[in-house]
Design a protein around this motif. Structure first.
Motif, mmCIF file in Angstrom:
data_model
loop_
_atom_site.group_PDB
_atom_site.id
_atom_site.type_symbol
_atom_site.label_atom_id
_atom_site.label_comp_id
_atom_site.label_asym_id
_atom_site.label_seq_id
_atom_site.Cartn_x
_atom_site.Cartn_y
_atom_site.Cartn_z
ATOM 1 N N LYS A 1 0.880 -1.176 0.000
ATOM 2 C CA LYS A 1 0.000 0.000 0.000
ATOM 3 C C LYS A 1 0.911 1.217 0.000
ATOM 4 O O LYS A 1 1.592 1.516 0.981
ATOM 5 N N GLU A 2 0.916 1.926 -1.127
ATOM 6 C CA GLU A 2 1.769 3.098 -1.272
ATOM 7 C C GLU A 2 1.017 4.358 -0.866
ATOM 8 O O GLU A 2 -0.174 4.486 -1.103
ATOM 9 N N ARG A 3 1.738 5.296 -0.292
ATOM 10 C CA ARG A 3 1.179 6.602 0.019
ATOM 11 C C ARG A 3 1.828 7.600 -0.926
ATOM 12 O O ARG A 3 3.044 7.717 -0.967
ATOM 13 N N ARG A 4 1.006 8.302 -1.710
ATOM 14 C CA ARG A 4 1.539 9.237 -2.688
ATOM 15 C C ARG A 4 1.077 10.654 -2.396
ATOM 16 O O ARG A 4 -0.073 10.880 -2.025
ATOM 17 N N ARG A 5 1.969 11.598 -2.617
ATOM 18 C CA ARG A 5 1.604 12.997 -2.423
ATOM 19 C C ARG A 5 0.600 13.411 -3.477
ATOM 20 O O ARG A 5 0.765 13.137 -4.651
ATOM 21 N N GLN A 6 -0.436 14.106 -3.036
ATOM 22 C CA GLN A 6 -1.485 14.562 -3.938
ATOM 23 C C GLN A 6 -1.326 16.055 -4.170
ATOM 24 O O GLN A 6 -0.897 16.795 -3.293
ATOM 25 N N SER A 7 -1.747 16.495 -5.368
ATOM 26 C CA SER A 7 -1.628 17.908 -5.681
ATOM 27 C C SER A 7 -2.730 18.731 -5.032
ATOM 28 O O SER A 7 -2.583 19.918 -4.815
ATOM 29 N N HIS A 8 -3.866 18.117 -4.710
ATOM 30 C CA HIS A 8 -4.978 18.854 -4.120
ATOM 31 C C HIS A 8 -4.843 18.892 -2.602
ATOM 32 O O HIS A 8 -4.054 18.183 -1.994
ATOM 33 N N LYS A 9 -5.664 19.727 -1.990
ATOM 34 C CA LYS A 9 -5.646 19.832 -0.539
ATOM 35 C C LYS A 9 -6.054 18.504 0.058
ATOM 36 O O LYS A 9 -6.980 17.865 -0.378
ATOM 37 N N GLY A 10 -5.355 18.108 1.071
ATOM 38 C CA GLY A 10 -5.670 16.823 1.680
ATOM 39 C C GLY A 10 -4.430 16.002 1.886
ATOM 40 O O GLY A 10 -4.468 14.929 2.449
ATOM 41 N N GLY A 11 -3.280 16.502 1.379
ATOM 42 C CA GLY A 11 -2.003 15.848 1.679
ATOM 43 C C GLY A 11 -1.829 14.545 0.949
ATOM 44 O O GLY A 11 -1.945 14.455 -0.251
ATOM 45 N N ASP A 12 -1.553 13.507 1.709
ATOM 46 C CA ASP A 12 -1.198 12.230 1.129
ATOM 47 C C ASP A 12 -2.398 11.303 1.106
ATOM 48 O O ASP A 12 -3.339 11.434 1.869
ATOM 49 N N GLN A 13 -2.316 10.346 0.220
ATOM 50 C CA GLN A 13 -3.390 9.369 0.133
ATOM 51 C C GLN A 13 -2.800 8.034 -0.273
ATOM 52 O O GLN A 13 -1.914 7.971 -1.103
ATOM 53 N N TYR A 14 -3.338 6.986 0.337
ATOM 54 C CA TYR A 14 -2.866 5.667 -0.040
ATOM 55 C C TYR A 14 -3.413 5.290 -1.388
ATOM 56 O O TYR A 14 -4.521 5.651 -1.767
ATOM 57 N N ARG A 15 -2.615 4.503 -2.104
ATOM 58 C CA ARG A 15 -3.107 3.831 -3.304
ATOM 59 C C ARG A 15 -3.495 2.427 -2.905
ATOM 60 O O ARG A 15 -2.659 1.639 -2.509
ATOM 61 N N LYS A 16 -4.749 2.129 -3.024
ATOM 62 C CA LYS A 16 -5.182 0.796 -2.630
ATOM 63 C C LYS A 16 -5.207 -0.103 -3.848
ATOM 64 O O LYS A 16 -5.133 0.335 -4.991
ATOM 65 N N GLY A 17 -5.340 -1.394 -3.584
ATOM 66 C CA GLY A 17 -5.377 -2.365 -4.658
ATOM 67 C C GLY A 17 -6.642 -2.245 -5.475
ATOM 68 O O GLY A 17 -7.647 -1.701 -5.038
ATOM 69 N N GLU A 18 -6.598 -2.747 -6.685
ATOM 70 C CA GLU A 18 -7.744 -2.707 -7.559
ATOM 71 C C GLU A 18 -8.457 -4.045 -7.543
ATOM 72 O O GLU A 18 -7.878 -5.094 -7.340
ATOM 73 N N GLY A 19 -9.768 -4.017 -7.771
ATOM 74 C CA GLY A 19 -10.534 -5.247 -7.857
ATOM 75 C C GLY A 19 -10.818 -5.831 -6.495
ATOM 76 O O GLY A 19 -10.700 -5.192 -5.458
ATOM 77 N N GLU A 20 -11.211 -7.087 -6.486
ATOM 78 C CA GLU A 20 -11.645 -7.738 -5.264
ATOM 79 C C GLU A 20 -10.485 -8.231 -4.408
ATOM 80 O O GLU A 20 -10.645 -8.489 -3.236
ATOM 81 N N GLY A 21 -9.322 -8.378 -4.985
ATOM 82 C CA GLY A 21 -8.202 -8.885 -4.206
ATOM 83 C C GLY A 21 -8.390 -10.358 -3.873
ATOM 84 O O GLY A 21 -9.235 -11.052 -4.422
ATOM 85 N N GLN A 22 -7.616 -10.832 -2.937
ATOM 86 C CA GLN A 22 -7.640 -12.243 -2.558
ATOM 87 C C GLN A 22 -7.983 -12.353 -1.083
ATOM 88 O O GLN A 22 -7.310 -11.810 -0.226
ATOM 89 N N SER A 23 -9.077 -13.075 -0.784
ATOM 90 C CA SER A 23 -9.471 -13.292 0.603
ATOM 91 C C SER A 23 -8.688 -14.461 1.178
ATOM 92 O O SER A 23 -8.568 -15.511 0.540
ATOM 93 N N LEU A 24 -8.162 -14.262 2.385
ATOM 94 C CA LEU A 24 -7.407 -15.289 3.089
ATOM 95 C C LEU A 24 -8.056 -15.498 4.456
ATOM 96 O O LEU A 24 -8.640 -14.577 5.030
ATOM 97 N N TRP A 25 -7.928 -16.707 4.986
ATOM 98 C CA TRP A 25 -8.467 -17.005 6.310
ATOM 99 C C TRP A 25 -7.308 -17.276 7.255
ATOM 100 O O TRP A 25 -6.416 -18.068 6.959
ATOM 101 N N VAL A 26 -7.339 -16.569 8.401
ATOM 102 C CA VAL A 26 -6.285 -16.694 9.395
ATOM 103 C C VAL A 26 -6.908 -17.056 10.741
ATOM 104 O O VAL A 26 -8.123 -16.947 10.940
ATOM 105 N N ASP A 27 -6.035 -17.463 11.644
ATOM 106 C CA ASP A 27 -6.489 -17.862 12.978
ATOM 107 C C ASP A 27 -6.038 -16.837 14.014
ATOM 108 O O ASP A 27 -4.909 -16.363 13.976
ATOM 109 N N GLU A 28 -6.955 -16.511 14.946
ATOM 110 C CA GLU A 28 -6.602 -15.688 16.090
ATOM 111 C C GLU A 28 -7.252 -16.301 17.328
ATOM 112 O O GLU A 28 -8.472 -16.208 17.506
#
Length: 732
Positions: A505-532
């Motif tokens: 997850k990259e954080r890129r400087r934006q030209s508009h007011k609001g500072g930085d914003q993350y670039r999130k992944g596109e699409g549905e991604g991959q669901s994983l199941w973990v144990d806690e």
């Protein structure tokens, strides 16, 4: 003004940045004299016939400009007078169409559009004064294009003999997603030594050919095929001084050379691509160039790239412009492709020359080959490199060591050492405590500002989630990106996991007011199941900014589970701003018999439902409510709705979602929220209040009204950052 019919004229050939030396050599071979290289251009002298020949035969130039005069310009009136002084009636008919290209500024002329307007007025006024008529202005189909370049107080005035840029050969009607310009492809072939390789019969292969530009340019070179033969026209053809007899003779000569070249037996020229759709574009372009017999393409992934076996093939050149991705996550995912290409080259291409053109040289080195030469070029505005390699035959362990990838750079090794140290400490702690998901690295080295979280799935597969922090404004973005690449490479090296198991997850400087914003992944991604702690929870490392499981809240969820265990049968639980419902799952596994989980996000409520089903939570006893928590609390108070033994309130620091009636500011609003929750508690009940506002201060009135205890709930993996969240236990 210079007489255009004289034997010696002054010209400028423009080109992409980085090709000036190659272009000068090409112009010399075509007969130019007085060569002088300038940024993205070469000046030269010669006859009008030479200019025609350059338009027809240059594989590298963008434009051929006939320089008329250079004038000193102080202000707009100087510009007007200098342009108006030229005999434009000798170049264009008043009934023709005109276009002007103006570049550059000075203190008086600060806008190129204004400069073009002033120059156009000068030409039009002169022609109107001479004939009583004026030419029309037409950008798309001009009869004459005038090119003006202003640098400080010097104005170069020229006629563009090319028309459309010369890189547009006329064969490419179909292009891929990231097309390589034809003259840049030609430059890559020249730098890689293709003319000499073709002369001795060596083959040309492109394992990721896209729309086929490298292959077509290579075939045209080998066949002595003039790159301008397929064009619809040139700028000089409607110029009043055009010498059609010279042009027709040069064109006939080029046609004869092409016919003779295509009748010869050319070397094997073949391309491959894993995308069948882009090969349709390649085939159409090859057909339009008339090279169906000379160039072949077929669908084949990089893993199946081999020397063609249908006929004897001499070792030659493998040249490609593989994808390299704009975002770091894409780049890291491509490492496997480059690595596979390197394996295929080392396995079957001994004695071949290899060229890889990329905007990310680190990916080129992921082939495991060592470049013996590098050329700095530009792909549009992207700084890029052509990396040249020689593939040697393997000869035991020594050769294997030579072909292996270079050692990690010092910067990568430094981060890798820190990751190894953390694995020995935090990793050992996590294993001892049965924790499968934890933070391995949290900006331990300030210059590598990111967090690295590890997730081990129920199947035992390890995944890494790298989340970039905001770099100081003093750090250039390219340097910050390089450091993030170093960190990601160190993660892969130390954890020994494939690139596909690393999400960024990259954080890129934006030209508009609001500072930085993350670039999130596109699409549905991959669901994983973990144990806690026995709970099975869904995480998604790519599709959203957060993964679905806040790792810093692990001890909070453990605390809630313990509280429910202490209260025994019949206990009721309320989870406000419930996110993906993980706290409710832990409370239920601790013995909670009834629960209500409220969140206004449909996405998160669906996610919570999947977590509930996975852990066999009865939907009738564990209810999910899709609602604004602020409105739900008001309604619950008015309707005297239920009493809960344990309430978990974990609001965002700030929210102005369109779904909300108002704006939530947790510092301002927490007193009201806490009082509303306390009104819903059963006798002896407990409110656990949490937020992640680092500057948060608890309202003194709340501390006077209720019993408020600050809880210290941080595990070892988050103790570097004790302000990551605030947690209070509040009772009546």
């Amino acid at each position: 003004m210079t007489d255009v019919t004289s034997a010696e004229l002054a010209f400028t050939a423009t080109c992409p940045k980085g090709l000036e030396g190659l272009l000068a050599a090409e112009l010399h071979d075509l007969g130019a004299s007085g060569l002088r290289e300038q940024p993205a251009s070469v000046r030269f002298a010669g006859s009008l016939e030479l200019a025609y020949r350059c338009c027809l035969w240059s594989r590298l130039a963008n434009r051929i400009l006939l320089r008329l005069v250079q004038a000193r310009i102080g202000d707009a009136e100087d510009l007007y007078r200098a342009v108006a002084a030229l005999p434009w009636e000798e170049h264009i008919s008043p009934a023709a169409k005109l276009w002007l290209q103006f570049s550059g500024t000075n203190r008086a002329i600060r806008n190129s559009q204004f400069g073009a307007q002033k120059a156009k007025d000068a030409i039009v006024d002169r022609l109107r004064h001479q004939s009583g008529a004026r030419p029309l202005v037409d950008k798309h189909h001009p009869d004459l294009t005038v090119a003006l370049r202003l640098h400080r107080d010097k104005l170069d005035i020229a006629i563009d003999l090319s028309g459309e840029s010369l890189h547009k050969r006329g064969y490419r009607t179909h292009i891929g997603a990231a097309p390589l310009k034809e003259n840049l492809a030609a430059a890559l072939l020249l730098r890689a030594g293709w003319p000499e390789i073709a002369e001795r019969g060596g083959a040309l292969l492109d394992p990721m050919c896209g729309s086929g530009t490298i292959l077509i340019e290579g075939a045209m070179m080998a066949a002595d095929y003039a790159p301008g033969l397929l064009r619809d026209g040139f700028g000089f053809e409607r110029w009043l001084n055009h010498q059609s007899d010279i042009w027709l003779r040069l064109r006939e000569e080029a046609l004869e050379r092409r016919r003779a070249g295509l009748e010869r037996s050319l070397p094997e020229i073949r391309g491959y691509d894993a995308d069948a759709r882009v090969l349709f574009a390649a085939e159409a372009n090859i057909a339009r160039a008339g090279l169906e017999r000379q160039v072949r393409v077929s669908c084949r992934p990089v893993a199946a790239f081999k020397v063609p076996s249908h006929r004897p093939v001499k070792p030659g050149l493998v040249l490609s412009n593989p994808p390299y991705g704009e975002r770091l996550g894409e780049q890291e995912a491509l490492r496997g492709t480059y690595d596979e290409l390197g394996r295929q080259l080392k396995a079957g291409f001994a004695g071949w020359q290899v060229g890889i053109f990329t905007g990310n040289p680190e990916l080129g080195f992921a082939t495991g080959l060592r470049s013996h030469k590098r050329y700095q070029l530009y792909n549009g505005s992207i700084p890029s490199q052509l990396l040249l390699f020689e593939v040697h035959a393997r000869s035991g362990e020594d050769e294997e060591a030579t072909d292996s990838a270079p050692q990690l750079p010092a910067e990568v090794e430094m981060v890798a050492n820190r990751l190894r140290k953390n694995l020995r400490t935090t990793g050992k702690w996590a294993k001892k405590n049965g924790i499968d998901c934890y933070r391995l690295y949290d900006a331990d080295l300030p210059e590598y500002a990111a967090a690295v979280d590890l997730y081990r799935t129920l199947e035992g597969n390890l995944f890494a989630h790298v989340q970039e922090y905001r770099a100081p404004a003093s750090i250039p973005e390219d340097k910050a990106r390089a450091r993030l690449r170093h960190l990601v490479r160190a993660v892969q090296t130390v954890l020994e996991i494939p690139q596909r198991n690393i999400s960024i997850k990259e954080r890129r400087r934006q030209s508009h007011k609001g500072g930085d914003q993350y670039r999130k992944g596109e699409g549905e991604g991959q669901s994983l199941w973990v144990d806690e702690y026995g709970a099975q929870l869904e995480v998604n490392l790519r599709a959203y900014l957060d993964t679905g499981l806040f790792l810093d809240h692990r001890p909070v969820r453990r605390y809630l589970r313990g509280q429910m265990r202490e209260r025994g049968r019949g206990a009721r639980f309320l989870n406000l701003f419930c996110y993906t419902g993980t706290a409710t799952v832990q409370a239920a596994l601790g013995g909670c018999e009834q629960s209500t989980s409220v969140d206004m996000s449909k996405t998160y409520q669906s996610w919570s439902a999947r977590n509930f089903r996975r852990n066999n939570l009865d939907p009738y006893r564990h209810q999910l409510v899709e609602a604004d928590c602020l409105q739900w609390l008001e309604s619950a108070q008015q309707n005297r709705r239920g009493h809960y033994d344990l309430i978990f309130l974990d609001p965002p620091s700030f929210s102005n979602s369109a779904k909300m009636r108002g704006v939530l500011d947790i510092q301002r609003d927490h007193g009201r929220l806490i009082r509303q929750c306390m009104a819903l508690l059963a006798p002896g009940g407990t409110l656990v209040f949490s937020n992640n506002l680092r500057s948060f201060r608890m309202d003194e009135d709340i501390q006077g009204e209720f019993s408020v205890e600050k809880l210290s709930l941080l595990d070892k993996d988050f103790q570097r950052n004790p302000k990551i969240h605030n947690v209070w236990k509040i009772q009546g």
